[in-house]
Design a protein around this motif. Sequence first.
Motif, PDB file in Angstrom:
ATOM      1  N   LEU A 160       0.776  -1.224   0.124  1.00 20.86           N
ATOM      2  CA  LEU A 160      -0.083  -0.110   0.027  1.00 20.86           C
ATOM      3  C   LEU A 160       0.871   1.262   0.008  1.00 20.86           C
ATOM      4  N   VAL A 161       2.065   1.031   0.551  1.00 23.71           N
ATOM      5  CA  VAL A 161       2.795   2.622   0.479  1.00 23.71           C
ATOM      6  C   VAL A 161       3.194   2.784  -0.762  1.00 23.71           C
ATOM      7  N   GLY A 162       3.168   3.911  -1.080  1.00 19.54           N
ATOM      8  CA  GLY A 162       3.445   4.416  -2.198  1.00 19.54           C
ATOM      9  C   GLY A 162       2.393   4.351  -3.265  1.00 19.54           C
ATOM     10  N   CYS A 163       0.997   3.797  -3.150  1.00 16.05           N
ATOM     11  CA  CYS A 163       0.000   3.672  -4.254  1.00 16.05           C
ATOM     12  C   CYS A 163      -0.243   5.032  -4.684  1.00 16.05           C
ATOM     13  N   GLY A 164       0.109   5.133  -5.728  1.00 15.07           N
ATOM     14  CA  GLY A 164      -0.213   6.632  -6.383  1.00 15.07           C
ATOM     15  C   GLY A 164       0.894   6.780  -7.670  1.00 15.07           C
ATOM     16  N   GLY A 165       1.163   7.964  -7.731  1.00 16.76           N
ATOM     17  CA  GLY A 165       2.137   8.387  -8.882  1.00 16.76           C
ATOM     18  C   GLY A 165       2.259   9.954  -9.227  1.00 16.76           C
ATOM     19  N   PRO A 166       2.932  10.148 -10.241  1.00 13.31           N
ATOM     20  CA  PRO A 166       3.286  11.643 -10.545  1.00 13.31           C
ATOM     21  C   PRO A 166       1.884  12.194 -11.199  1.00 13.31           C
ATOM     22  N   LEU A 167       1.794  13.455 -11.075  1.00 12.50           N
ATOM     23  CA  LEU A 167       0.713  14.456 -11.468  1.00 12.50           C
ATOM     24  C   LEU A 167       1.233  15.717 -12.135  1.00 12.50           C
ATOM     25  N   LYS A 168       0.663  16.202 -13.213  1.00 10.69           N
ATOM     26  CA  LYS A 168       1.131  17.416 -13.928  1.00 10.69           C
ATOM     27  C   LYS A 168       0.106  18.059 -14.037  1.00 10.69           C
ATOM     28  N   LEU A 169       0.152  19.501 -13.752  1.00 12.08           N
ATOM     29  CA  LEU A 169      -0.710  20.586 -14.428  1.00 12.08           C
ATOM     30  C   LEU A 169      -0.177  21.156 -15.515  1.00 12.08           C
ATOM     31  N   LEU A 170      -0.682  21.309 -16.565  1.00 17.73           N
ATOM     32  CA  LEU A 170       0.022  21.994 -17.767  1.00 17.73           C
ATOM     33  C   LEU A 170      -0.883  23.234 -17.987  1.00 17.73           C
TER      34      LEU A 170
ATOM     35  N   LYS B 117       4.047  25.943 -19.097  1.00 15.47           N
ATOM     36  CA  LYS B 117       4.468  25.518 -17.996  1.00 15.47           C
ATOM     37  C   LYS B 117       4.020  24.225 -17.563  1.00 15.47           C
ATOM     38  N   VAL B 118       4.671  23.485 -16.844  1.00 16.30           N
ATOM     39  CA  VAL B 118       4.477  22.188 -16.095  1.00 16.30           C
ATOM     40  C   VAL B 118       4.553  22.294 -14.753  1.00 16.30           C
ATOM     41  N   HIS B 119       3.408  22.276 -14.031  1.00 16.06           N
ATOM     42  CA  HIS B 119       3.367  22.134 -12.475  1.00 16.06           C
ATOM     43  C   HIS B 119       3.217  20.680 -12.163  1.00 16.06           C
ATOM     44  N   ILE B 120       4.524  20.378 -11.259  1.00 14.74           N
ATOM     45  CA  ILE B 120       4.771  19.112 -10.613  1.00 14.74           C
ATOM     46  C   ILE B 120       3.899  18.778  -9.568  1.00 14.74           C
ATOM     47  N   GLY B 121       3.489  17.700  -9.431  1.00 10.21           N
ATOM     48  CA  GLY B 121       2.697  17.141  -8.204  1.00 10.21           C
ATOM     49  C   GLY B 121       2.418  15.492  -7.992  1.00 10.21           C
ATOM     50  N   LYS B 122       1.862  14.980  -7.296  1.00 11.23           N
ATOM     51  CA  LYS B 122       1.482  13.852  -6.976  1.00 11.23           C
ATOM     52  C   LYS B 122       0.147  13.337  -6.482  1.00 11.23           C
ATOM     53  N   PHE B 123      -0.319  12.056  -6.638  1.00 10.87           N
ATOM     54  CA  PHE B 123      -1.390  11.767  -6.249  1.00 10.87           C
ATOM     55  C   PHE B 123      -1.324  10.263  -5.427  1.00 10.87           C
TER      56      PHE B 123
ATOM     57  N   GLY C  73      -5.007   7.299   0.219  1.00 11.92           N
ATOM     58  CA  GLY C  73      -5.779   8.461   0.952  1.00 11.92           C
ATOM     59  C   GLY C  73      -6.497   9.153   0.207  1.00 11.92           C
ATOM     60  N   LYS C  74      -6.531   8.967  -1.228  1.00 17.48           N
ATOM     61  CA  LYS C  74      -7.211   9.772  -2.498  1.00 17.48           C
ATOM     62  C   LYS C  74      -6.843  11.483  -2.205  1.00 17.48           C
ATOM     63  N   THR C  75      -5.640  11.600  -2.219  1.00 15.51           N
ATOM     64  CA  THR C  75      -5.454  13.164  -2.148  1.00 15.51           C
ATOM     65  C   THR C  75      -4.246  13.435  -3.240  1.00 15.51           C
ATOM     66  N   ILE C  76      -4.084  14.509  -3.484  1.00 11.48           N
ATOM     67  CA  ILE C  76      -3.375  15.115  -4.666  1.00 11.48           C
ATOM     68  C   ILE C  76      -2.693  16.412  -3.999  1.00 11.48           C
ATOM     69  N   SER C  77      -1.461  16.629  -4.378  1.00 12.79           N
ATOM     70  CA  SER C  77      -0.685  17.811  -3.948  1.00 12.79           C
ATOM     71  C   SER C  77       0.035  18.090  -5.196  1.00 12.79           C
TER      72      SER C  77
ATOM     73  N   TYR D 205      -0.480  23.396  -3.345  1.00 13.40           N
ATOM     74  CA  TYR D 205      -2.058  22.999  -3.378  1.00 13.40           C
ATOM     75  C   TYR D 205      -2.054  21.715  -2.957  1.00 13.40           C
ATOM     76  N   THR D 206      -3.151  21.489  -1.997  1.00 15.26           N
ATOM     77  CA  THR D 206      -3.473  20.129  -1.895  1.00 15.26           C
ATOM     78  C   THR D 206      -4.571  19.801  -1.394  1.00 15.26           C
ATOM     79  N   GLY D 207      -5.170  18.723  -1.367  1.00 14.32           N
ATOM     80  CA  GLY D 207      -6.742  18.230  -1.374  1.00 14.32           C
ATOM     81  C   GLY D 207      -7.077  17.020  -1.630  1.00 14.32           C
TER      82      GLY D 207
END
Length: 122
Positions: free
Chosen positions: A13-23, A27-33, A37-41, A49-51
């Motif tokens: 379960l640890v690390g279940c998620g991955g990279p996220l980008k907002l374009l 510009k490319v803004h880097i994040g993760k999901f 925990g169903k979270t994004i940052s 930004y987190t939620g």
Amino acid sequence: MKLLLSLVTIAALVGCGGPLKLLEDGKVHIGKFDTVGKTISVSVNGVQYTGSYVLNSSSSYGSMFVGAKYIPMNSYTAGNMGRAILTSPDGKVIRCEFMAQTMSAQGSCSDNSGKMYDLIAG
């Protein structure tokens, strides 16, 4: 044996998620999901930004006859439409809508000043 099973489960379960980008306009803004925990940052121009996000789900009930027997059936399916609301410490908001499939998603987001972003996750 229980301890070993617990450790294997936690490790899976640890690390279940991955990279996220907002374009945004080149510009490319880097994040993760995080799918557990169903979270994004994501960091946009140095502002964090987190939620959380939600995915739709549905259930259906039915029945059928097999020969002379009546068999009730239940089904549950997780949908692939999602929404997220991300906030920054200074009160700014980014709202996203996306389509998700397994460990990836694509969609669009907008902030409270009207800027639009493309979301790519996975």
